[in-house]
Scaffold this active site. Sequence first.
Site, PDB file in Angstrom:
ATOM      1  N   CYS A   1       6.743  -4.043  15.626  1.00  0.00           N
ATOM      2  CA  CYS A   1       6.386  -2.959  16.542  1.00  0.00           C
ATOM      3  C   CYS A   1       4.940  -3.163  17.001  1.00  0.00           C
ATOM      4  CB  CYS A   1       6.545  -1.605  15.861  1.00  0.00           C
ATOM      5  SG  CYS A   1       8.252  -1.215  15.414  1.00  0.00           S
TER       6      CYS A   1
ATOM      7  N   GLU B   1       0.810  -1.214   0.000  1.00  0.00           N
ATOM      8  CA  GLU B   1       0.000   0.000   0.000  1.00  0.00           C
ATOM      9  C   GLU B   1       0.848   1.272   0.000  1.00  0.00           C
ATOM     10  OE1 GLU B   1      -4.091  -1.521   2.175  1.00  0.00           O
ATOM     11  OE2 GLU B   1      -2.506  -0.696   3.463  1.00  0.00           O
TER      12      GLU B   1
ATOM     13  N   CYS C   1       3.277   8.794   0.565  1.00  0.00           N
ATOM     14  CA  CYS C   1       3.821   7.915   1.601  1.00  0.00           C
ATOM     15  C   CYS C   1       3.979   6.535   0.963  1.00  0.00           C
ATOM     16  CB  CYS C   1       2.885   7.858   2.801  1.00  0.00           C
ATOM     17  SG  CYS C   1       3.407   6.691   4.096  1.00  0.00           S
TER      18      CYS C   1
ATOM     19  N   CYS D   1      -1.013   6.810  10.018  1.00  0.00           N
ATOM     20  CA  CYS D   1       0.250   6.274  10.532  1.00  0.00           C
ATOM     21  C   CYS D   1       0.025   4.985  11.305  1.00  0.00           C
ATOM     22  CB  CYS D   1       0.903   7.322  11.427  1.00  0.00           C
ATOM     23  SG  CYS D   1       2.449   6.805  12.174  1.00  0.00           S
TER      24      CYS D   1
ATOM     25  N   CYS E   1       1.838  -1.037  15.452  1.00  0.00           N
ATOM     26  CA  CYS E   1       1.764  -0.856  14.005  1.00  0.00           C
ATOM     27  C   CYS E   1       1.136  -2.078  13.338  1.00  0.00           C
ATOM     28  CB  CYS E   1       3.177  -0.628  13.454  1.00  0.00           C
ATOM     29  SG  CYS E   1       3.248  -0.472  11.662  1.00  0.00           S
TER      30      CYS E   1
ATOM     31  N   CYS F   1       6.587  -6.638   7.216  1.00  0.00           N
ATOM     32  CA  CYS F   1       7.679  -6.078   8.024  1.00  0.00           C
ATOM     33  C   CYS F   1       8.128  -7.118   9.041  1.00  0.00           C
ATOM     34  CB  CYS F   1       7.211  -4.808   8.737  1.00  0.00           C
ATOM     35  SG  CYS F   1       8.535  -3.918   9.593  1.00  0.00           S
TER      36      CYS F   1
ATOM     37  N   GLU G   1      10.606  -1.560   6.847  1.00  0.00           N
ATOM     38  CA  GLU G   1      11.716  -0.774   7.386  1.00  0.00           C
ATOM     39  C   GLU G   1      12.678  -0.446   6.240  1.00  0.00           C
ATOM     40  OE1 GLU G   1      14.549   1.230   8.663  1.00  0.00           O
ATOM     41  OE2 GLU G   1      13.000   0.843  10.180  1.00  0.00           O
TER      42      GLU G   1
END
Length: 353
Positions: free
Chosen positions: A118, A94, A107, A340, A121, A114, A166
């Site tokens: 985290c 995305e 963005c 975010c 997230c 990932c 990342e």
Amino acid sequence: MVKAAKNIRHLSLRELEEYFASIGEKSFRAKQVYEWIWQKAALSFADMTNLSKALRQQLGANFTLPALAMDAIQFSGDGTIKSRFKTWDNHLVEGVLIPTESRYTACVSSQIGCSLSCKFCATGYMERQRNLDFDEIYDEVVLINQQCEKTHGKKLTNIVFMGMGEPLLNYKNVLKAIDRISSPDGLAMSPRRVTVSTAGVARMIRQLGDDKVKFKLALSLHAADDRKRCEIMPINDTNNIKSLIDALNYFYKHTKNEITFEYILFNNFNDSLKDADELIKIYRQVPADLINIIEYNPIDFAEFSKPTEEKIQSFMAYLEKNRVNARLRRSRGRDIDAACGQLANKNTVSSKV
């Protein structure tokens, strides 16, 4: 002779020239193809209309052009647009267009999924499938830029690597994508308009300094002491705050590029004035331009919540009182899971492409 079925965008201009020489074509054909690939964003060899049909067919027989495809689009009530892209091997990733009065920001993602896990997230709860190639990252920017031109009649003004993944764990592809984005024979965007956001890979932050990159760097801090940061960001186990401070100072010494801290406020976790004091101490140790204080956006898997508006304003006022350059970044695109920390390839899309 170039091997068959190689991605043509992975060839340099010189390698293209060598290929055309090997088949008895003039060297200027290489420049024509290179222009189609990087400036005109051709999605297929058939698009390259100033080449003969026979030559286009020959290119198609010898090379691939696995461009990213738009798969689905969602429109937020605040003007944010989230796009889901499909890769040549059927993975989904995305990207988001964030328009404001003064800028139009893409963005973009650097990985499919990932590996950092985290806790706040949504992408962190996905399994990392693979890195995006530099040309796939480039395609994200091209497609979002086309979307921006169609919707607003304007080109993108900024690019942030704050999507899925990342960036510094896909180092070579991210840097090569930025090179193509900023190159005069690419999209010709200034690297000063590009920000790479990292959860904190100290060794690679130093590498950015050694490579003397021209873009801006943002560190996703989100907690100002190691105990709390380890609790929400497992990467802190091997990249503690002191190592990140040292790496950021090294980066700045070698580049003089802008550094920003990103700090999401979580209710009753990192939003006290004591937390603000710890954040100020870190800010004073790095030549940072800004701390972005970010509203938390809820996700399905996490139990965090957003502080009250009163607590947010108290935190901001305390930073301002202590002469910290801080900005409250309000959520955009939350209603379509585009804010975010919310990117997770959900299937709730409003417009299939």
